[in-house]
Design a protein around this motif. Structure first.
Motif, mmCIF file in Angstrom:
data_model
loop_
_atom_site.group_PDB
_atom_site.id
_atom_site.type_symbol
_atom_site.label_atom_id
_atom_site.label_comp_id
_atom_site.label_asym_id
_atom_site.label_seq_id
_atom_site.Cartn_x
_atom_site.Cartn_y
_atom_site.Cartn_z
ATOM 1 N N CYS A 1 6.900 6.044 1.645
ATOM 2 C CA CYS A 1 8.171 5.719 0.992
ATOM 3 C C CYS A 1 8.294 6.284 -0.419
ATOM 4 N N GLY A 2 7.210 6.841 -0.969
ATOM 5 C CA GLY A 2 7.253 7.476 -2.270
ATOM 6 C C GLY A 2 7.134 6.553 -3.464
ATOM 7 N N HIS A 3 7.018 5.258 -3.239
ATOM 8 C CA HIS A 3 6.859 4.318 -4.350
ATOM 9 C C HIS A 3 5.421 4.344 -4.864
ATOM 10 N N GLY A 4 5.207 3.733 -6.008
ATOM 11 C CA GLY A 4 3.883 3.683 -6.601
ATOM 12 C C GLY A 4 2.944 2.762 -5.829
ATOM 13 N N MET A 5 1.655 3.046 -5.971
ATOM 14 C CA MET A 5 0.640 2.224 -5.318
ATOM 15 C C MET A 5 -0.271 1.606 -6.374
ATOM 16 N N LEU A 6 -0.706 0.395 -6.094
ATOM 17 C CA LEU A 6 -1.609 -0.330 -6.973
ATOM 18 C C LEU A 6 -2.985 -0.429 -6.341
ATOM 19 N N GLU A 7 -4.008 -0.371 -7.171
ATOM 20 C CA GLU A 7 -5.363 -0.573 -6.669
ATOM 21 C C GLU A 7 -5.573 -2.061 -6.407
ATOM 22 N N VAL A 8 -6.211 -2.350 -5.282
ATOM 23 C CA VAL A 8 -6.537 -3.711 -4.895
ATOM 24 C C VAL A 8 -8.024 -3.716 -4.570
ATOM 25 N N ILE A 9 -8.743 -4.699 -5.080
ATOM 26 C CA ILE A 9 -10.189 -4.762 -4.873
ATOM 27 C C ILE A 9 -10.531 -5.966 -4.008
ATOM 28 N N TYR A 10 -11.347 -5.727 -2.995
ATOM 29 C CA TYR A 10 -11.852 -6.815 -2.153
ATOM 30 C C TYR A 10 -13.321 -6.548 -1.886
ATOM 31 N N SER A 11 -14.150 -7.465 -2.258
ATOM 32 C CA SER A 11 -15.590 -7.341 -2.041
ATOM 33 C C SER A 11 -16.120 -5.987 -2.521
ATOM 34 N N GLU A 12 -15.700 -5.604 -3.722
ATOM 35 C CA GLU A 12 -16.121 -4.375 -4.394
ATOM 36 C C GLU A 12 -15.598 -3.086 -3.754
ATOM 37 N N VAL A 13 -14.720 -3.188 -2.752
ATOM 38 C CA VAL A 13 -14.094 -2.016 -2.143
ATOM 39 C C VAL A 13 -12.689 -1.897 -2.737
ATOM 40 N N VAL A 14 -12.373 -0.716 -3.266
ATOM 41 C CA VAL A 14 -11.078 -0.497 -3.919
ATOM 42 C C VAL A 14 -10.192 0.325 -2.989
ATOM 43 N N ILE A 15 -9.029 -0.240 -2.647
ATOM 44 C CA ILE A 15 -8.042 0.493 -1.845
ATOM 45 C C ILE A 15 -6.742 0.535 -2.648
ATOM 46 N N ASP A 16 -5.726 1.193 -2.092
ATOM 47 C CA ASP A 16 -4.427 1.288 -2.750
ATOM 48 C C ASP A 16 -3.361 0.706 -1.827
ATOM 49 N N ARG A 17 -2.469 -0.124 -2.402
ATOM 50 C CA ARG A 17 -1.401 -0.746 -1.621
ATOM 51 C C ARG A 17 -0.059 -0.386 -2.248
ATOM 52 N N CYS A 18 0.882 0.029 -1.415
ATOM 53 C CA CYS A 18 2.215 0.408 -1.879
ATOM 54 C C CYS A 18 2.951 -0.823 -2.415
ATOM 55 N N THR A 19 3.633 -0.637 -3.535
ATOM 56 C CA THR A 19 4.385 -1.723 -4.146
ATOM 57 C C THR A 19 5.709 -1.982 -3.439
ATOM 58 N N HIS A 20 6.083 -1.098 -2.512
ATOM 59 C CA HIS A 20 7.359 -1.260 -1.800
ATOM 60 C C HIS A 20 7.150 -1.611 -0.325
ATOM 61 N N CYS A 21 6.602 -0.688 0.448
ATOM 62 C CA CYS A 21 6.454 -0.915 1.897
ATOM 63 C C CYS A 21 5.164 -1.671 2.246
ATOM 64 N N GLN A 22 4.271 -1.835 1.281
ATOM 65 C CA GLN A 22 3.003 -2.559 1.437
ATOM 66 C C GLN A 22 1.990 -1.837 2.333
ATOM 67 N N GLY A 23 2.222 -0.540 2.592
ATOM 68 C CA GLY A 23 1.252 0.250 3.342
ATOM 69 C C GLY A 23 -0.046 0.370 2.558
ATOM 70 N N LEU A 24 -1.143 0.687 3.240
ATOM 71 C CA LEU A 24 -2.464 0.733 2.622
ATOM 72 C C LEU A 24 -3.094 2.115 2.738
ATOM 73 N N TRP A 25 -3.651 2.598 1.626
ATOM 74 C CA TRP A 25 -4.388 3.847 1.600
ATOM 75 C C TRP A 25 -5.872 3.523 1.470
ATOM 76 N N PHE A 26 -6.654 4.089 2.391
ATOM 77 C CA PHE A 26 -8.100 3.900 2.394
ATOM 78 C C PHE A 26 -8.771 5.246 2.169
ATOM 79 N N ASP A 27 -9.536 5.386 1.087
ATOM 80 C CA ASP A 27 -10.329 6.585 0.868
ATOM 81 C C ASP A 27 -11.512 6.553 1.833
#
Length: 136
Positions: free
Chosen positions: A15-41
């Motif tokens: 969707c082109g919106h910004g993503m925020l880093e979210v940390i869970y159990s020392e694993v950092v992923i990125d979550r979209c601030t609009h559609c809530q999709g998740l990016w996993f490195d």
């Protein structure tokens, strides 16, 4: 927490919106601030799959996530190269996008489903179909 481009510049490939880093159990992923999709490195999705409670990272509405399944022609948020539209080998109804070099993107609701493997998943795969067949 609101998105701040000066702090985090990754943009959602769907969707082109910004993503925020979210940390869970020392694993950092990125979550979209609009559609809530998740990016996993790299292997972050696989790492998180085995950690109890990690499904809580996927806060998005699965109904909205399904809407974004139709958008498969996306570029990697890390390198911009076209991502491969694919599906999970064990759960064919979970469609996601993959950059072989950098990671994967799952729409809202897909990671929650990905974490749990049940017999129902086989039936869902039959109903939805294999992504390579439905959306070649």
């Amino acid at each position: 927490m609101n998105y701040d481009a000066t702090q985090h510049s990754l943009q959602c490939p769907k969707c082109g919106h910004g993503m925020l880093e979210v940390i869970y159990s020392e694993v950092v992923i990125d979550r979209c601030t609009h559609c809530q999709g998740l990016w996993f490195d790299a292997n972050e999705a696989l790492q998180l799959k085995s950690i109890p409670g990690s499904h809580l990272l996927d806060v998005g509405d699965a109904e909205i996530g399904v809407h974004y399944d139709a958008r498969a022609d996306i570029g990697c948020p890390r390198c911009g190269k076209p991502m491969e539209a694919t599906s999970d080998a064990k759960q064919k109804h979970i469609w996601y996008e993959l950059c072989i070099e950098h990671g994967m993107f799952m729409d809202a609701g897909e990671f929650r489903d990905y974490r749990e493997e049940t017999l129902l998943d086989w039936f869902r795969g039959v109903i939805k179909g294999d992504r390579s067949t439905v959306c070649p």
